[in-house]
Scaffold this active site. Structure first.
Site, mmCIF file in Angstrom:
data_model
loop_
_atom_site.group_PDB
_atom_site.id
_atom_site.type_symbol
_atom_site.label_atom_id
_atom_site.label_comp_id
_atom_site.label_asym_id
_atom_site.label_seq_id
_atom_site.Cartn_x
_atom_site.Cartn_y
_atom_site.Cartn_z
ATOM 1 N N VAL A 120 -8.185 10.086 -2.574
ATOM 2 C CA VAL A 120 -8.930 9.084 -1.821
ATOM 3 C C VAL A 120 -8.221 8.793 -0.504
ATOM 4 O O VAL A 120 -7.002 8.588 -0.478
ATOM 5 C CB VAL A 120 -9.079 7.783 -2.632
ATOM 6 N N CYS A 121 -8.974 8.769 0.573
ATOM 7 C CA CYS A 121 -8.408 8.495 1.897
ATOM 8 C C CYS A 121 -9.129 7.306 2.518
ATOM 9 O O CYS A 121 -10.183 7.448 3.133
ATOM 10 C CB CYS A 121 -8.537 9.728 2.787
ATOM 11 N N ILE A 122 -8.562 6.114 2.319
ATOM 12 C CA ILE A 122 -9.085 4.907 2.948
ATOM 13 C C ILE A 122 -7.903 4.114 3.514
ATOM 14 O O ILE A 122 -6.763 4.264 3.068
ATOM 15 C CB ILE A 122 -9.896 4.027 1.967
#
Length: 231
Positions: free
Chosen positions: A150-152
């Site tokens: 996940v890339c946030i």
């Protein structure tokens, strides 16, 4: 807000069992140097050389134990007061740093009805640094790379963004919790960010063919997540 009929059964049935809190034994305090026998100067010199090396190790061990207690207390809290939209708990009672989460696809989105499994891995110096999140269930999303990572912003290392895309307050802060992470992920599912993608192909389809190829791939992931949710 994110409640769906599936939530009351699936999340409750799948929620991991957490062990009871374990008593943590803290290291004994060091004896003051003044207690060392003054008659034996050689022993005094040995103690003088050892004490500086022991203090950092003891402080580090104490800090790790404090962090472990924070993680365990958070697990117990979520078990006692579950939050709508997701379930979270330890994968293994003997490993406080690896969690499993189940996220219910938010209603009125392409991910509605999905039951997506992911792992959270906490660093030893949590909460100073963020955990890593990886989807185990296959998911097609602009902000999740093809390996499931996940890339946030909330999961990015604290401080300034060397590329200038994010403000420090948008990145990880020690005040963040598992709840705020999950709320951000659920929001990400409802409203993908196609301008800063981890999956370039998914982002392109999201922008150009949202109701075509992108929708079909997401629907396939939702069906697959339902089939594998109880595995």
């Amino acid at each position: 807000m994110f409640s769906v009929p599936l939530l009351t059964t699936t999340v409750t049935e799948l929620a991991p069992l957490w062990g009871s809190a374990q008593k943590i034994s803290l290291p004994r305090p060091l004896h003051p140097l003044s207690r060392v026998g003054k008659q034996d100067k050689s022993k005094t010199q040995i103690m003088e050389t050892k004490i500086p090396n022991m203090l950092p190790n003891d402080e580090s061990a104490l800090k790790i134990q404090e962090n472990q207690l924070k993680v365990r207390n958070k697990s117990k809290e979520l078990n006692k007061n579950p939050v709508e939209g997701f379930s979270a708990g330890l994968i293994d009672d003997n490993d406080l740093y690896r969690w499993e989460v189940l996220i219910i696809g938010p209603p009125d989105t392409l991910y509605e009805g999905g039951v997506f499994k992911a792992h959270l891995t906490f660093p030893k110096d949590y909460p100073l640094r963020p955990p890593k999140m990886k989807f185990i269930t296959e998911i097609w999303h602009p902000n999740v790379d093809k390996n499931g990572d996940v890339c946030i912003s909330i999961l990015h290392e604290p401080g300034e963004d060397k590329y200038g895309y994010e403000k420090p307050e948008e990145r990880w802060l020690p005040i963040h919790t598992v709840e705020t992470i999950m709320i951000s992920v659920i929001s990400m599912l409802a409203d993908p960010n196609g301008d800063s993608p981890a999956n370039v192909d998914a982002a392109k389809e999201w922008r150009e063919d949202r109701n075509g190829e992108f929708k079909r791939k997401v629907a396939r992931c939702v069906r697959k997540s339902q089939e594998t949710a109880f595995e």
